[in-house]
Design an enzyme around this catalytic site. Structure first.
Site, PDB file in Angstrom:
ATOM      1  N   ARG A  46       0.841  -1.200   0.000  1.00 28.45           N
ATOM      2  CA  ARG A  46       0.000   0.000   0.000  1.00 28.45           C
ATOM      3  C   ARG A  46       0.879   1.254   0.000  1.00 28.45           C
ATOM      4  NH1 ARG A  46      -1.956   1.519   4.546  1.00 28.45           N
ATOM      5  NH2 ARG A  46      -2.663  -0.534   5.190  1.00 28.45           N
ATOM      6  N   TYR A  98     -15.450  16.413 -16.604  1.00 28.21           N
ATOM      7  CA  TYR A  98     -15.782  14.995 -16.664  1.00 28.21           C
ATOM      8  C   TYR A  98     -16.928  14.722 -15.679  1.00 28.21           C
ATOM      9  CZ  TYR A  98     -15.373   9.990 -16.028  1.00 28.21           C
ATOM     10  OH  TYR A  98     -15.649   8.662 -15.939  1.00 28.21           O
ATOM     11  N   ASP A 170      -6.514  18.427 -14.839  1.00 25.79           N
ATOM     12  CA  ASP A 170      -6.748  17.070 -15.328  1.00 25.79           C
ATOM     13  C   ASP A 170      -6.232  17.034 -16.770  1.00 25.79           C
ATOM     14  OD1 ASP A 170      -7.839  14.794 -16.558  1.00 25.79           O
ATOM     15  OD2 ASP A 170      -9.573  14.772 -15.222  1.00 25.79           O
ATOM     16  N   LYS A 195      -7.317   6.046 -19.993  1.00 29.11           N
ATOM     17  CA  LYS A 195      -7.526   6.583 -21.330  1.00 29.11           C
ATOM     18  C   LYS A 195      -6.234   6.472 -22.152  1.00 29.11           C
ATOM     19  CE  LYS A 195     -11.428   7.361 -19.310  1.00 29.11           C
ATOM     20  NZ  LYS A 195     -11.790   8.604 -18.680  1.00 29.11           N
TER      21      LYS A 195
HETATM   22  C1  LIG Z   1     -12.373   9.009 -17.494  1.00 25.12           C
HETATM   23  C2  LIG Z   1     -11.978  10.296 -16.918  1.00 25.12           C
HETATM   24  C3  LIG Z   1     -11.811  10.440 -15.533  1.00 25.12           C
HETATM   25  C4  LIG Z   1     -12.099   9.321 -14.565  1.00 25.12           C
HETATM   26  O1  LIG Z   1     -11.209   8.259 -14.727  1.00 25.12           O
HETATM   27  P1  LIG Z   1     -11.540   6.716 -14.425  1.00 25.12           P
HETATM   28  O2  LIG Z   1     -10.248   6.052 -14.747  1.00 25.12           O
HETATM   29  O3  LIG Z   1     -12.675   6.312 -15.309  1.00 25.12           O
HETATM   30  O4  LIG Z   1     -11.907   6.632 -12.990  1.00 25.12           O
HETATM   31  C5  LIG Z   1     -11.379  11.664 -15.069  1.00 25.12           C
HETATM   32  N1  LIG Z   1     -11.139  12.703 -15.907  1.00 25.12           N
HETATM   33  C6  LIG Z   1     -11.300  12.593 -17.231  1.00 25.12           C
HETATM   34  C7  LIG Z   1     -11.025  13.767 -18.099  1.00 25.12           C
HETATM   35  C8  LIG Z   1     -11.720  11.396 -17.784  1.00 25.12           C
HETATM   36  O5  LIG Z   1     -11.894  11.307 -19.112  1.00 25.12           O
END
Ligand SMILES: *Cc1c(COP(=O)(O)O)cnc(C)c1O
Length: 377
Positions: A46, A98, A170, A195
């Site tokens: 962890r 998001y 982000d 992604k």
């Molecule tokens: C998909 C996404 C998230 C969340 O991520 P997960 O891996 O699905 O939890 C956060 N920010 C953006 C811009 C995203 O496209």
């Protein structure tokens, strides 16, 4: 080392007794102490794990941060990062976020007495006007999801720091291959590694990258306290994905420019949202702060029935949520990513029953265009 090389060799400290080329998957929860008073590199997974640490070192170098931490999803990463903001604070965030981040902020963060103003952060004067005495953070996505609003990271960082605020970015949509928010003034970069970083729509993951030691120590504290770290096997998969990040992004970018340009000429497509189109609102700022445009395109088609026909008739594009993988996907934000957003709120911003979002993959672009052509009819 240049970026493309770093994607493979950022952490050269991997030589083990077998000479494995790839970082071995270290499937161990705990580690044996060498002696009573001897400090070992690893104690419990962890806190840290060799496979995960290797990946974290790679992401840290790609984002040019002080340190990076890998989590089991992007949402875990955002959740941990938001714990850096104490209760009774106020946050200014991009209104076009998001959907999962919005849900988190409007529920879990709100329960911690954190107040939000959601605004179009591409409007710097509007952002300034929202700053209060208890504002602690500006939280942005650029380009945003799904309207592709572009926020000037350097300018917003200036506003943040003049007012003693943190700036979180982000960076999921453009990845460090195209955009490096920390170098433009951000304090924390967040990723959904699910992604583009992973890139194959097969593994969830998330990252928090901190600019300095103070922030990194806080992230580590919350991370080890809460849990939610990325598993060794998933760390291996994301690391494998990152090796091809630049060539995937190049192809995706090239395909997306061609597809967006083609869509723009189609009379049944009323609006194309793509930051790579030179008459798109955010084009100039995006070009200034990023080396590419990415693969996310949103469109407004002429009717609801056409939107549904496209989703039904595409053969190569798959009707599925998510983005950033090698496969091209198409989604209906109103029913998927923005299902939790109030109808009037999303419609006001153009996310209506005629609105679709496309994630361009690495297939041959002519096949992709032919697929859209037959589906649009
Ligand atoms: C998909 C996404 C998230 C969340 O991520 P997960 O891996 O699905 O939890 C956060 N920010 C953006 C811009 C995203 O496209």
């Amino acid at each position: 080392m240049e970026f493309e090389t770093l994607c493979l060799h950022a952490d050269l400290n991997i030589k083990d007794e077998w000479g494995t080329l790839n970082q071995a998957i270290c499937q161990s929860a705990t580690f044996v102490h060498k002696g009573v008073d001897e400090v070992s590199l690893y104690s419990y997974s962890r806190l840290s794990n060799p496979t995960r640490r290797h990946l974290e070192n790679t992401v840290r170098k790609l984002e040019e941060g002080y340190d990076a931490y890998a989590f089991s999803s992007g949402m875990t990463a955002i959740t941990v990062a938001m714990l850096l903001i104490e209760k009774n604070s106020h946050v200014i965030a991009t209104d076009d976020l998001y959907g999962g981040a919005l849900r988190l902020f409007n529920n879990v963060s709100k329960d911690r007495q954190i107040e939000f103003d959601f605004v179009d952060t591409s409007n710097l004067e509007l952002v300034k006007s929202k700053i209060r005495s208890n504002t602690k953070l500006i939280y942005i996505e650029t380009p945003s999801n799904p309207l592709m609003q572009v926020t000037d990271i350097k300018e917003i960082a200036k506003i943040a720091h003049e007012n003693n605020l943190l700036l979180f970015v982000d960076n999921t949509f453009l990845t460090p291959y195209y955009q490096k928010p920390l170098n433009l003034g951000a304090d924390i970069v967040i990723h959904s590694g699910t992604k583009y970083l992973g890139g194959h729509n097969d593994t969830l993951s998330g990252f928090v990258v901190a600019k300095n030691k103070e922030l990194a120590d806080k992230v580590l504290f919350y991370s080890k306290t809460i849990g939610g770290q990325l598993s060794p096997f998933d760390s291996f998969l994301i690391e494998r994905g990152i090796k091809t990040l630049p060539i995937r992004m190049d192809r995706i970018n090239e395909n997306a420019i061609k597809i967006a340009s083609w869509l723009k000429e189609n009379p049944k497509i009323k609006k194309v949202y793509y930051v790579g189109l030179n008459d798109f609102k955010g084009y100039e700022i995006n070009k200034k702060q990023s080396k590419g445009f990415g693969g996310m395109i949103s469109i407004e088609v002429e009717s609801e029935s056409l939107a549904k026909k496209i989703l039904k008739d595409v053969k190569i594009f798959q009707y599925a949520e998510s983005l950033g993988g090698v496969d091209s996907l198409i989604t209906y934000p109103m029913l998927q990513t923005h299902a939790d957003v109030k109808k009037e709120d999303r419609e006001k911003r153009g996310i209506n029953e005629r609105f679709l979002r496309i994630s361009v993959g690495i297939e041959n672009v002519n096949d992709l265009i032919l697929d859209l052509k037959q589906a649009i009819g």
